[in-house]
Structure formats: C-alpha cells, structure tokens
Design a protein around this motif. Sequence first.
Motif, PDB file in Angstrom:
ATOM      1  N   THR A 136      -3.882   2.303  -7.600  1.00  0.00           N
ATOM      2  CA  THR A 136      -3.999   3.532  -6.640  1.00  0.00           C
ATOM      3  C   THR A 136      -4.606   2.783  -5.631  1.00  0.00           C
ATOM      4  N   THR A 139      -2.154   1.320  -3.378  1.00  0.00           N
ATOM      5  CA  THR A 139      -1.335   2.041  -2.633  1.00  0.00           C
ATOM      6  C   THR A 139      -2.094   3.001  -1.620  1.00  0.00           C
ATOM      7  N   CYS A 208       1.694   6.817  -7.137  1.00  0.00           N
ATOM      8  CA  CYS A 208       1.609   5.294  -6.813  1.00  0.00           C
ATOM      9  C   CYS A 208       3.128   4.735  -6.116  1.00  0.00           C
ATOM     10  N   LEU A 212       3.941   3.885  -2.669  1.00  0.00           N
ATOM     11  CA  LEU A 212       4.397   2.451  -2.029  1.00  0.00           C
ATOM     12  C   LEU A 212       5.874   2.560  -1.439  1.00  0.00           C
ATOM     13  N   TYR A 215       5.114   3.809   2.010  1.00  0.00           N
ATOM     14  CA  TYR A 215       4.555   2.750   2.596  1.00  0.00           C
ATOM     15  C   TYR A 215       5.676   1.576   3.311  1.00  0.00           C
TER      16      TYR A 215
END
Length: 220
Positions: A136, A139, A208, A212, A215
């Motif tokens: 977490t 992330t 998570c 990701l 991201y």
Amino acid sequence: MIALTAFRLAGYVRSHRVYQALLLTLAMLAILYGSRAPRGAEVSVLADGAVLIIPILAWAARSLLDTEPDLQRELSAVQVGGRGREVAAGLVAAFAACAVLSALGLGWALLLGVSQAPPTGVLITILLLHALATLTGTTLGALTSRAVLASPAVSIMALVLGFMAMLLLSASPLYWLTVPVIRWMRAANTGLLLDQLPQLAALSLLWCLIGLAVYVWRRR
C-alpha cells in the motif's frame, strides 16, 4: 532489470533521502511502542503499527522514485530494453526500500512493543498485514511521485490527503473503495482479524493493483 533496481536503491541511499524515512520510522516507533502493550493486546498493537507506518512507507517510495533525474530515467529505459522494464525496476526498488522499513517496524514491535510473543497463527497474520502495508505504501508513493504529479507541493499534499482519505473511507460503509486500514484495526481489536483477513486482504490487494495500473498508465 536487477542491475537497475540495485542502482536505484544505491542512489536512494547515496542521496541521503533514505534518512528522512528512517528518522520518521524511528520517531513513530519510539512513540507508538514507548511502553510494552499488556498481555492479550498484542494483535491490536501490531495491527496499529502496520497501519501507522503506511504514510512513512509512501514517503519512502515517493522519494526513491524521485531520486533519479528525468533524463537519467529515459536513459535507463533505453539501457534495459524498454519502458516497461524501467518502470518495473523502479517499483521493485521502491517496494524493497519499503519492505526494509516495514521489517524494522515489525521487529521493533516484537522486541520492545509487546509483553509476549504472539502465537504462530497470529504472527503470520501480522506478517501478512505488514506485507499489505508495504504494498500500500509503495502504491501510494508511486501515485504521488514526480512522474505522475510534477509539482512537489501538489505531490506532498496528495500523499497526505490520500492517506487521510484512506482512513476516512475505510471507516465508512464505502470501505471497499480503498485499503480498509481502519477495518484492519477494528478486526484486531475485536479478535476477528483471523476470520476477516481473507476479505480484507483481497480488498487491499485489489486497490493496490488498480493503483499500480493507474501509475503505469499516468506515468509521464
């Protein structure tokens, strides 16, 4: 990719940014475990530690990902054979740094924070919570790194507000929208952590993975 991961970890240490997260971790541990928890409260105290270290881990992940200059990051992508490997190396390095800090926190808690060692089943559960906290933090740190949020001020505010939103949402009926960290603590306090762990772990892991993925998609 392994060499690039090691390179980024070494750069994080050489830049002395690692000491920011380390000092924050030590300060939090000294306050949280200033006195040993009474017998029977081990699970609650250890779960609280897993939750409270998340923003520090996010700070560490963000700092590590921001250590490498943008041009060097582009060169790294060329050297390792693609942007996918470069991104993966950064995330692995961030997770490794967070894992070391999380292990430090758990070790401190077991040695100085509880009156007796928890049973094996409880210890495995706490280890899993700290692993989820590490993921977490990684992330949240990645989502607030410079490659996603260019402004340092916006990045820091997003990290702090993101963790606060996580706390608020996880205390509400909409806890399934985020990592249910407050549910972790409530389950530990009521002795239901072992029973509720599969659901809590699944929700945490799902958030998570989505974070990701965002991201990787939003990364500049």
